[in-house]
Design an enzyme around this catalytic site. Structure first.
Site, PDB file in Angstrom:
ATOM      1  N   CYS A 161       5.335 -14.725  -8.271  1.00 30.92           N
ATOM      2  CA  CYS A 161       4.267 -13.733  -8.434  1.00 30.92           C
ATOM      3  C   CYS A 161       4.363 -13.032  -9.785  1.00 30.92           C
ATOM      4  CB  CYS A 161       4.286 -12.717  -7.297  1.00 30.92           C
ATOM      5  SG  CYS A 161       5.876 -11.895  -7.052  1.00 30.92           S
ATOM      6  N   TYR A 213       9.769  -4.446  -2.162  1.00 33.20           N
ATOM      7  CA  TYR A 213       8.753  -3.782  -1.348  1.00 33.20           C
ATOM      8  C   TYR A 213       8.734  -4.180   0.119  1.00 33.20           C
ATOM      9  CZ  TYR A 213       4.076  -2.352   0.241  1.00 33.20           C
ATOM     10  OH  TYR A 213       3.043  -1.808   0.946  1.00 33.20           O
ATOM     11  N   ASN A 224       7.358 -17.138  10.216  1.00 33.27           N
ATOM     12  CA  ASN A 224       7.178 -16.229   9.086  1.00 33.27           C
ATOM     13  C   ASN A 224       7.187 -17.074   7.824  1.00 33.27           C
ATOM     14  OD1 ASN A 224       7.206 -14.190   7.179  1.00 33.27           O
ATOM     15  ND2 ASN A 224       9.363 -13.690   7.478  1.00 33.27           N
ATOM     16  N   GLY A 225       6.115 -17.003   7.043  1.00 37.28           N
ATOM     17  CA  GLY A 225       6.016 -17.786   5.824  1.00 37.28           C
ATOM     18  C   GLY A 225       4.631 -18.387   5.701  1.00 37.28           C
ATOM     19  N   SER A 281       6.985   3.811  -0.664  1.00 37.52           N
ATOM     20  CA  SER A 281       7.798   2.718  -1.193  1.00 37.52           C
ATOM     21  C   SER A 281       8.351   3.002  -2.576  1.00 37.52           C
ATOM     22  CB  SER A 281       6.973   1.425  -1.214  1.00 37.52           C
ATOM     23  OG  SER A 281       5.748   1.638  -1.913  1.00 37.52           O
ATOM     24  N   CYS A 329       0.884 -15.373  -4.507  1.00 36.01           N
ATOM     25  CA  CYS A 329       1.970 -15.961  -3.707  1.00 36.01           C
ATOM     26  C   CYS A 329       1.378 -16.902  -2.673  1.00 36.01           C
ATOM     27  CB  CYS A 329       2.771 -14.866  -3.012  1.00 36.01           C
ATOM     28  SG  CYS A 329       4.027 -15.510  -1.881  1.00 36.01           S
ATOM     29  N   ASP A 379       5.864   1.013  -6.675  1.00 40.05           N
ATOM     30  CA  ASP A 379       6.535  -0.276  -6.531  1.00 40.05           C
ATOM     31  C   ASP A 379       5.816  -1.396  -7.261  1.00 40.05           C
ATOM     32  OD1 ASP A 379       4.667  -1.729  -4.410  1.00 40.05           O
ATOM     33  OD2 ASP A 379       4.965   0.325  -3.726  1.00 40.05           O
ATOM     34  N   CYS A 419      12.924 -16.701  -5.857  1.00 39.50           N
ATOM     35  CA  CYS A 419      11.510 -17.008  -6.058  1.00 39.50           C
ATOM     36  C   CYS A 419      10.869 -15.764  -6.657  1.00 39.50           C
ATOM     37  CB  CYS A 419      10.816 -17.374  -4.739  1.00 39.50           C
ATOM     38  SG  CYS A 419       9.030 -17.631  -4.962  1.00 39.50           S
ATOM     39  N   CYS A 466       4.125 -11.449   8.193  1.00 39.30           N
ATOM     40  CA  CYS A 466       4.602 -11.376   9.573  1.00 39.30           C
ATOM     41  C   CYS A 466       6.099 -11.126   9.671  1.00 39.30           C
ATOM     42  CB  CYS A 466       4.240 -12.640  10.357  1.00 39.30           C
ATOM     43  SG  CYS A 466       4.837 -14.137   9.640  1.00 39.30           S
ATOM     44  N   GLY A 493       3.732  -6.596   9.603  1.00 41.18           N
ATOM     45  CA  GLY A 493       2.460  -7.078  10.139  1.00 41.18           C
ATOM     46  C   GLY A 493       1.897  -6.112  11.147  1.00 41.18           C
ATOM     47  N   CYS A 511      12.817 -14.730  -1.767  1.00 42.72           N
ATOM     48  CA  CYS A 511      11.729 -13.945  -2.357  1.00 42.72           C
ATOM     49  C   CYS A 511      12.265 -12.629  -2.907  1.00 42.72           C
ATOM     50  CB  CYS A 511      10.665 -13.672  -1.300  1.00 42.72           C
ATOM     51  SG  CYS A 511       9.403 -12.481  -1.811  1.00 42.72           S
TER      52      CYS A 511
END
Length: 488
Positions: free
Chosen positions: A465, A265, A124-125, A306, A405, A369, A462, A20, A46, A259
């Site tokens: 992933c 990306y 968002n999160g 991308s 993630c 990517d 972070c 989002c 989103g 992140c």
């Protein structure tokens, strides 16, 4: 009421999705129109649904929530007239926590009426202890209206004994684990908050005599706002309609863990993150990749869109010509056609087409990517070979994505991630390409400005992933049996 959008085309299913984007404005006439423009610029974050809540003294709070694209819903004058006032917030989403193909009640912003007045929030999160919180709240009498983890914040605020809404929000967010960048509003204030690790982005802008909060700087550009600064990890800003900005730090200070995949990306290339151009960072990723994984070839070709900046950097560093060997059909929307079996078998050809005249008889380096499931990579490789390429080499502008993630990205289960079950050599054989190389984690860190690479004792970002090292324990998933890397 607009209908939910059909499933995305298979090309899109093989990409990680940020779930989002959030945007808010205070102190301008017809704030909802500014928010609609901001959400349009954040549409890449989103595309499932969007919503706007506004407030004006005469009409109070008003909201509109719709499935689909911003351009299809929030451009009609008749709708926007129902969202008057100098204060508004908005949200665009994919679903992560909560059900897929969700009901309209899952679309944010969420609104709550409290004893001191109403408040709306856009998040968002992802809250990693949402199920535990939901169970506790339901046992204490809360009645949930959605399946979204974000609704927990509203219920925690309702149960807080603090005297005003910003303080109740602080109280609620102290109970929350995971990642949150929140844009919220009361009758008179616009509020922005980032979690103590700053996993997800949030920026502050100045628009005329008013202020704006946004997930990315590109959304400030579209409304002509001046980028002021990033909201710091663990910071809460409270902005009044008169233009006052109060900065608070209600959480225990921790090392930032932004992140790193936002650089790779998620963010738009025309945004600025940490004082760095996203485009320039991605170009530098290509430079590092060319240094780490050189190969003799005739053409460097991006997988659009991308992979383009990294391919430009790879070509510049390697001295191999850059060419647009693949063209993306920009006008095939998600609702283009009901996918029959015949259409499904066409695979990515509906989205991508190969420039045969450029590809024929060449050794081609494809720069993408990421590799998630690998299904799209195989189809693209087949298209390149069908066009007459002599060799196909993949160069990937991120390390192998081997871990899911839990902080706001739509990641498949771990066993569905190609890198979770295969080595790099096995992936190369699986994709049936001449070579496959990923940028190293240290190379990625150098590309984002960490000259000495990754500090393994305390990573600067972070990168769970890639590394499997989660800065916040995924409480709900651990209770469901998820095994952390150290426990394997």
């Amino acid at each position: 009421m607009s209908k939910p959008m059909p499933p995305a085309h298979p090309f899109d299913d093989d990409k990680l999705k940020e779930e989002c984007g959030v945007f808010g404005v205070v102190g301008v006439a017809d704030a909802a129109n500014f928010v609609a423009l901001g959400l349009h610029a954040l549409q890449h974050r989103g595309q499932e649904a969007g919503g706007i809540v506004s407030h004006c003294p005469e009409d109070g709070f008003n909201n509109a929530r719709r499935f689909g694209y911003v351009r299809d819903n929030f451009t009609s004058q008749s709708l926007m007239k129902t969202l008057p006032g100098p204060l508004a917030i908005g949200h665009v989403r994919y679903s992560t926590a909560g059900s897929k193909g969700a009901a309209i009640r899952d679309v944010q912003p969420f609104f709550g009426e409290f004893s001191m007045g109403g408040a709306a929030i856009a998040h968002n999160g992802n809250i990693t202890n949402a199920e535990a919180l939901r169970k506790e709240l339901i046992e204490r009498g809360s009645i949930f209206q959605s399946s979204s983890d974000s609704e927990c914040i509203i219920h925690l605020m309702a149960r807080s004994l603090q005297r005003n809404i910003p303080e109740r929000m602080e109280d609620a967010l102290r109970r929350v684990e995971g990642a949150f960048s929140v844009v919220a509003m009361t009758r008179t204030k616009l509020i922005g908050v980032r979690d103590p690790l700053g996993v997800r982005p949030l920026v502050l802008g100045k628009v005329g005599d008013g202020w704006a909060l946004s997930s990315e700087t590109c959304a400030l550009d579209i409304i002509g706002a001046e980028f002021v600064r990033e909201i710091e990890p663990g910071e809460m800003v409270v902005i009044t309609a008169e233009g006052g900005v109060e900065s608070l730090f209600p959480f225990r200070k921790q090392d930032s863990k932004f992140c790193i995949f936002e650089h790779v990306y998620f963010s738009r290339p025309d945004s600025i993150i940490g004082g760095r151009s996203v485009y320039e960072t991605r170009r530098q990723i290509g430079v590092e990749l060319a240094r780490e994984a050189p190969v003799e070839a005739d053409l460097v070709c991006p997988v659009p869109d991308s992979g383009t900046p990294a391919a430009i950097g790879f070509a510049a560093e390697s001295g191999i010509p850059f060419g647009l060997g693949i063209t993306r059909n920009q006008y095939m929307g998600r609702t283009f056609i009901e996918p029959t079996e015949q259409i499904r078998n066409m695979g990515v050809r509906l989205k991508l087409n190969v420039n045969r005249a450029l590809i024929k008889d060449k050794r081609v380096i494809l720069v993408d990517d990421s590799v998630v499931r690998g299904t799209t990579s195989r189809k693209i490789k087949e298209m390149i070979l069908d066009a007459g390429a002599k060799e196909v080499h993949f160069r990937i502008a991120s390390p192998p994505t081997a871990w899911p993630c839990f902080y706001g990205v739509d990641t498949p289960q771990r066993e569905k991630l190609l890198a979770a079950t295969m080595s790099e050599e096995e992936m190369c054989q699986h994709l049936a390409v001449d070579s496959l190389k990923f940028i190293s984690l240290n190379g990625l860190y150098r590309a984002v400005g960490e000259g000495d690479g990754r500090n393994s004792a305390c990573p600067q970002y972070c990168d769970a992933c890639f590394s499997g090292e989660y800065p916040v324990a995924p409480t709900d998933m651990l209770q469901k049996g998820f095994k952390l890397k150290a426990a394997e």
